[in-house]
Scaffold this motif. Structure first.
Motif, PDB file in Angstrom:
ATOM      1  N   GLU A 160       0.740  -1.094   0.137  1.00 22.86           N
ATOM      2  CA  GLU A 160      -0.073  -0.035   0.089  1.00 22.86           C
ATOM      3  C   GLU A 160       0.878   1.186  -0.052  1.00 22.86           C
ATOM      4  O   GLU A 160       1.785   1.132   0.417  1.00 22.86           O
ATOM      5  N   ARG A 161       0.290   2.309  -0.684  1.00 23.17           N
ATOM      6  CA  ARG A 161       1.446   3.580  -0.974  1.00 23.17           C
ATOM      7  C   ARG A 161       1.990   4.028   0.320  1.00 23.17           C
ATOM      8  O   ARG A 161       2.838   4.317   0.183  1.00 23.17           O
ATOM      9  N   THR A 162       0.881   4.294   1.447  1.00 26.48           N
ATOM     10  CA  THR A 162       1.730   4.630   2.638  1.00 26.48           C
ATOM     11  C   THR A 162       2.670   4.054   3.120  1.00 26.48           C
ATOM     12  O   THR A 162       3.795   4.561   3.454  1.00 26.48           O
ATOM     13  N   TYR A 163       2.449   2.516   2.942  1.00 29.06           N
ATOM     14  CA  TYR A 163       3.496   1.620   3.516  1.00 29.06           C
ATOM     15  C   TYR A 163       4.801   1.762   2.759  1.00 29.06           C
ATOM     16  O   TYR A 163       6.063   1.898   3.659  1.00 29.06           O
ATOM     17  N   ALA A 166       6.557   5.191   4.009  1.00 32.16           N
ATOM     18  CA  ALA A 166       6.889   5.032   5.230  1.00 32.16           C
ATOM     19  C   ALA A 166       8.249   4.252   5.440  1.00 32.16           C
ATOM     20  O   ALA A 166       9.201   4.479   5.983  1.00 32.16           O
ATOM     21  N   ILE A 200       2.661   5.825  12.566  1.00 34.44           N
ATOM     22  CA  ILE A 200       2.184   5.092  11.409  1.00 34.44           C
ATOM     23  C   ILE A 200       2.331   3.687  11.713  1.00 34.44           C
ATOM     24  O   ILE A 200       1.745   2.889  11.655  1.00 34.44           O
ATOM     25  N   THR A 308      -5.106   9.858   7.752  1.00 31.37           N
ATOM     26  CA  THR A 308      -5.287  10.326   6.449  1.00 31.37           C
ATOM     27  C   THR A 308      -4.219  11.771   6.575  1.00 31.37           C
ATOM     28  O   THR A 308      -3.586  11.982   5.576  1.00 31.37           O
ATOM     29  N   THR A 311      -0.734  10.458   6.732  1.00 33.00           N
ATOM     30  CA  THR A 311      -0.058  10.113   5.223  1.00 33.00           C
ATOM     31  C   THR A 311       0.185  11.332   4.182  1.00 33.00           C
ATOM     32  O   THR A 311       0.825  11.359   3.309  1.00 33.00           O
ATOM     33  N   GLU A 312      -0.819  12.291   4.263  1.00 30.43           N
ATOM     34  CA  GLU A 312      -0.867  13.402   3.356  1.00 30.43           C
ATOM     35  C   GLU A 312       0.503  14.230   3.642  1.00 30.43           C
ATOM     36  O   GLU A 312       1.105  14.991   2.782  1.00 30.43           O
ATOM     37  N   LEU A 314       3.355  12.709   4.267  1.00 25.39           N
ATOM     38  CA  LEU A 314       4.093  11.864   3.696  1.00 25.39           C
ATOM     39  C   LEU A 314       4.253  11.708   1.983  1.00 25.39           C
ATOM     40  O   LEU A 314       5.223  11.892   1.544  1.00 25.39           O
ATOM     41  N   ASP A 316       0.687  11.530  -0.942  1.00 23.13           N
ATOM     42  CA  ASP A 316      -0.878  11.539  -1.391  1.00 23.13           C
ATOM     43  C   ASP A 316      -1.262  10.252  -1.438  1.00 23.13           C
ATOM     44  O   ASP A 316      -1.396   9.420  -2.317  1.00 23.13           O
ATOM     45  N   ALA A 317      -1.318   9.597  -0.164  1.00 21.24           N
ATOM     46  CA  ALA A 317      -1.666   8.195  -0.286  1.00 21.24           C
ATOM     47  C   ALA A 317      -3.286   8.049  -0.063  1.00 21.24           C
ATOM     48  O   ALA A 317      -3.560   6.849  -0.076  1.00 21.24           O
TER      49      ALA A 317
END
Length: 443
Positions: A160-163, A166, A200, A308, A311-312, A314, A316-317
């Motif tokens: 997943e994009r955020t992971y 991170a 996170i 949210t 993640t914004e 870090l 655009d997750a």
């Protein structure tokens, strides 16, 4: 593939497992077969025998001796071999012993009188052959899928994009510590990034959210009902492909269940076969990868909103929507801009930076740019990428390469101008998400 490869059955093919959830495999095979073999015992016995006879006789006036001797010898030896069953062999028993339980498989045998590949050009063709498609397993109604059903799908796997972001940032945090000026980051900004990463990681509670875009199946709506259609049936020259939506299986995995390096599996963009169980038997437009956020929201804590917002910072997750975009560039736009800048500066200075190093520097700069309030802070962020790509570049060269990219990224046109051409984002209108439990991932 929808058809089984000639000459090999599933049980005979060599496979490399990269993820196996032992608890799920054990539970599934125990519920179907009962007892699970822990060890396999093989006994080998050898036996040898020997016999000897000798004799003589006398008849009439002739004198003779008669004697008979018999010798019998038996020699028996035994050898016992004990093999311990491992989780891979247990999964093999699970997969080969219950093919009928799978709604979709990658080695399905071709059946007589089924719809031929590349023969469906329009939605009307699908409607005309709908009954045959359903009977032969080439079309599956989403409404017929139940929680707990099992699918075997070939997918393009990714985190997943955020992971992803991170993980990338975590890998360079120690490197940047004490060298903030080199990367154009203030110490307070560095501390903010570290704090966000810790939050996170705490919300993920050891889980790894992943997603896989199905290679073989797509979503098609017929008479208001969603179906899964095999892509091999679609005529590439027809307009049916314009009515298809991407099928994306999403879910969380256990970090400890990966048998290979996580970055090699999730960040390489490779295709894998997945053995999954349906977690939620509905197709959705969005998915919350942080399960703790859902739990906390039941206690009236807006953990989802908090995640949210984090993640914004870090990247655009958040999932793409039809909302009017903000006039300011997003972190993803800044990341594209810094990547473009890094590659352009490397070409100008005849250097060859490693792609992971450039990606990490661009990601770190994007975080700084998203929080920057003036032009000097933005230029300083670009300088961090320049020091990574070409430490000896003169200021004039850096300025000449940077300024056009910076100007384009910050152009106020109502919608940020993407400085780098990249593949169209998979919007919610073109992607449907199916939440699953990943049992095994292999190739």
């Amino acid at each position: 593939m929808i058809f089984r490869r000639k000459g090999r059955r599933w049980a005979k093919e060599r496979r490399e497992f990269v993820y196996l959830d032992e608890a799920s495999v054990t539970s599934l095979i125990a519920s179907r077969d009962g007892a699970i073999k822990d060890t396999v015992k093989e006994t080998l016995t050898r036996s040898t025998e020997g016999e000897f006879k000798a004799g003589g006789s006398s008849a009439g006036k002739k004198l003779g001796l008669s004697a008979e001797a018999r010798v019998k010898k038996t020699n028996t030896s035994g050898q016992e071999v004990v093999r311990k069953a491992v989780i891979q062999s247990t999964f093999r028993d699970l997969r080969t012993g219950g093919t009928d339980e799978l709604l979709t498989t990658v080695d399905r045998k071709r059946r007589r009188r089924e719809v031929e590949p590349r023969s469906l050009a329009t939605v009307r063709d699908v409607v005309r052959h709908k009954r045959k498609l359903l009977n032969h397993g080439q079309l599956l109604r989403v409404a017929d899928i139940k929680r707990g059903d099992v699918l075997e799908l070939t997918v393009n796997l990714s985190a997943e994009r955020t992971y992803q972001l991170a993980t990338a940032l975590s890998s360079v945090v120690d490197l940047v510590n004490g060298r903030e000026d080199l990367f154009g980051i203030d110490k307070p900004q560095y501390n903010q990034i570290v704090g966000i990463l810790e939050i996170i990681e705490g919300m993920l509670v050891g889980l790894v959210p992943i997603r896989g875009t199905s290679i073989d199946f797509a979503v098609l709506t017929i008479d208001g009902e969603e179906h899964l259609l095999h892509r091999s049936l679609v005529d590439p020259n027809g307009n049916l492909q314009h009515h298809l939506k991407l099928l994306e299986v999403v879910g969380v995995t256990n970090f400890a269940s990966y048998t290979r390096d996580l970055r090699r599996v999730l960040f390489a963009g490779e295709s894998y076969t997945t053995y999954v169980r349906i977690e939620s038997a509905t197709l959705r437009e969005s998915w919350q990868p942080v399960k703790l956020a859902t739990v906390l929201e039941k206690t009236f804590l807006k953990a989802g909103d908090l995640f949210t917002r984090l993640t914004e910072v870090l990247a655009d997750a958040a999932e793409h929507t039809d909302a009017v975009p903000a006039p300011e560039p997003t972190p993803v736009d800044w990341e594209d801009a810094t990547l473009w800048f890094g590659r352009a500066l490397a070409a100008e200075c005849a250097t060859s930076p490693e792609e992971p190093v450039l990606q990490a520097a661009a990601t770190m700069a994007a975080v700084t740019l998203a929080a920057a309030t003036d032009i000097e802070q933005r230029r300083s962020a670009f300088d961090g990428v320049a020091n990574t790509v070409a430490p000896g570049a003169d200021r004039e060269t850096v300025r000449r390469v940077r300024d056009p990219i910076l100007h384009q990224a910050t152009a106020q046109t109502g919608q940020p101008s993407a400085p780098v051409s990249r593949q169209p984002a998979r919007t919610e209108q073109t992607t449907r998400k199916l939440e699953v439990e990943f049992v095994a991932i292999y190739w």
